[in-house]
Enzyme design. Structure first.
Site, mmCIF file in Angstrom:
data_model
loop_
_atom_site.group_PDB
_atom_site.id
_atom_site.type_symbol
_atom_site.label_atom_id
_atom_site.label_comp_id
_atom_site.label_asym_id
_atom_site.label_seq_id
_atom_site.Cartn_x
_atom_site.Cartn_y
_atom_site.Cartn_z
ATOM 1 N N ASP A 67 0.825 -1.207 0.000
ATOM 2 C CA ASP A 67 0.000 0.000 0.000
ATOM 3 C C ASP A 67 0.862 1.261 0.000
ATOM 4 O O ASP A 67 2.090 1.195 0.141
ATOM 5 C CB ASP A 67 -0.967 -0.008 1.202
ATOM 6 C CG ASP A 67 -0.262 -0.269 2.532
ATOM 7 O OD1 ASP A 67 0.983 -0.315 2.558
ATOM 8 O OD2 ASP A 67 -0.954 -0.432 3.547
ATOM 9 N N ASN A 135 -8.106 -1.937 14.244
ATOM 10 C CA ASN A 135 -9.489 -2.200 13.821
ATOM 11 C C ASN A 135 -9.590 -3.426 12.904
ATOM 12 O O ASN A 135 -10.616 -3.668 12.296
ATOM 13 C CB ASN A 135 -10.083 -0.967 13.124
ATOM 14 C CG ASN A 135 -9.318 -0.588 11.865
ATOM 15 O OD1 ASN A 135 -8.385 -1.283 11.454
ATOM 16 N ND2 ASN A 135 -9.721 0.496 11.224
ATOM 17 N N HIS A 137 -7.827 -3.963 10.177
ATOM 18 C CA HIS A 137 -7.524 -3.743 8.755
ATOM 19 C C HIS A 137 -6.225 -4.442 8.367
ATOM 20 O O HIS A 137 -5.362 -4.687 9.200
ATOM 21 C CB HIS A 137 -7.505 -2.251 8.403
ATOM 22 C CG HIS A 137 -6.302 -1.484 8.862
ATOM 23 N ND1 HIS A 137 -6.314 -0.124 9.060
ATOM 24 C CD2 HIS A 137 -5.036 -1.869 9.172
ATOM 25 C CE1 HIS A 137 -5.125 0.283 9.444
ATOM 26 N NE2 HIS A 137 -4.329 -0.759 9.520
ATOM 27 N N GLU A 142 -9.915 -1.207 5.047
ATOM 28 C CA GLU A 142 -10.564 -0.804 6.287
ATOM 29 C C GLU A 142 -11.826 -1.635 6.504
ATOM 30 O O GLU A 142 -12.337 -2.254 5.561
ATOM 31 C CB GLU A 142 -10.935 0.686 6.201
ATOM 32 C CG GLU A 142 -9.749 1.609 6.047
ATOM 33 C CD GLU A 142 -8.950 1.780 7.333
ATOM 34 O OE1 GLU A 142 -9.167 1.021 8.301
ATOM 35 O OE2 GLU A 142 -8.097 2.681 7.369
HETATM 36 P P1 PGA Z 1 1.769 -1.069 12.729
HETATM 37 O O1 PGA Z 1 0.581 -0.965 11.697
HETATM 38 O O2 PGA Z 1 2.684 -2.148 12.232
HETATM 39 O O3 PGA Z 1 2.414 0.277 12.704
HETATM 40 O O4 PGA Z 1 1.170 -1.401 14.048
HETATM 41 C C1 PGA Z 1 0.004 -2.119 11.197
HETATM 42 C C2 PGA Z 1 -1.195 -1.764 10.361
HETATM 43 O O5 PGA Z 1 -1.856 -0.758 10.648
HETATM 44 O O6 PGA Z 1 -1.468 -2.517 9.413
#
Ligand code: PGA
Length: 240
Positions: A67, A135, A137, A142
């Site tokens: 992404d 959440n 995702h 999302e």
């Molecule tokens: P993080 O994010 O590795 O910074 O916890 C993971 C994500 O939001 O997919």
């Protein structure tokens, strides 16, 4: 599904790196799907160690990032282009032509997303690395995102923007849109490694592994993948 519960972040990074290093050793021209965020940083450090000590080379490796934000420059320090350069690419022998990261160009987002999907359809991703949001995702899929999506542009939820505020100065600076591989794209990977550490991820991990399979918790879509490895620490596992 294989669940690996580690004592801490370092052990989780080590376990994930062992799988990736073995993959590259066994197939030097592997296609690896990469993730950004804080979770994979330790894993990338171990891949760099593996390169520096001569265990693996990235010369023939192809990468596809999951992404990118839309509407920020590739040189912005918080762009995922910059993240990958700083946390992995600058320290290994990967060839520029083999690196794929979705463009952050907001204006041409739809067209670029389609081209990214087409490029991904021409290859077989051997391993896709993933983190998970609080959440549930994955990438920027999302809650509510269809399981049938290929790479697509999306407006970020306020929760995700707030989760990412720690990387920016003010909430206004946090991009409002992003482009991400869709669940369908991710699911086609031969193997998926999802990593999560810390208590803030415990609910998402519980939902992913024990809750209903639903677009409300996008990571749940992966539960029936034929080769899913979930690598978490004791805190992220604490609600299982
Ligand atoms: P993080 O994010 O590795 O910074 O916890 C993971 C994500 O939001 O997919």
């Amino acid at each position: 599904m294989k669940l690996v519960i580690c004592k801490d972040y370092d052990e989780a990074s080590l376990k994930a790196s062992e799988i990736v290093i073995n993959q590259i050793k066994n197939k030097p021209n592997s296609v690896i799907g990469l993730a950004t965020g804080s979770t994979p940083v330790g894993l990338y450090k171990k891949l760099i160690e593996g390169f520096k000590n001569g265990e693996i080379s990235f010369k023939q490796v192809t990468t596809f990032n999951l992404d990118e934000y839309l509407g920020i420059s590739h040189n912005h320090p918080e762009s995922y282009h910059a993240f990958m350069r700083d946390n992995l690419f600058k320290d290994v022998d990967i060839q520029e032509k083999n690196i794929h990261i979705p463009s952050s160009d907001l204006k041409n987002a739809e067209k670029n997303a389609l081209n990214y999907t087409k490029a991904l359809q021409k290859v077989q991703v051997d391993i896709q690395l993933l983190g998970i949001g609080t959440n549930g995702h994955i990438g920027f899929n999302e809650p509510g995102s269809s399981f049938d999506n290929e790479t697509f542009a999306i407006a970020l939820t306020e929760q995700t923007r707030h989760d990412n505020l720690r990387f920016f100065n003010t909430i206004e600076e946090v991009p409002t849109h992003a482009v991400t591989m869709g669940i369908k794209t991710i699911y086609r990977s031969k193997k998926i490694i999802l990593m999560a550490t810390g208590l803030t991820k415990a609910d998402a991990i519980y939902g992913m592994l024990k809750g209903p399979i639903t677009p409300d918790l996008p990571a749940s879509a992966l539960r029936n993948h034929p080769d899913l490895v979930v690598i978490i620490d004791e805190l992220a596992a604490s609600k299982l």
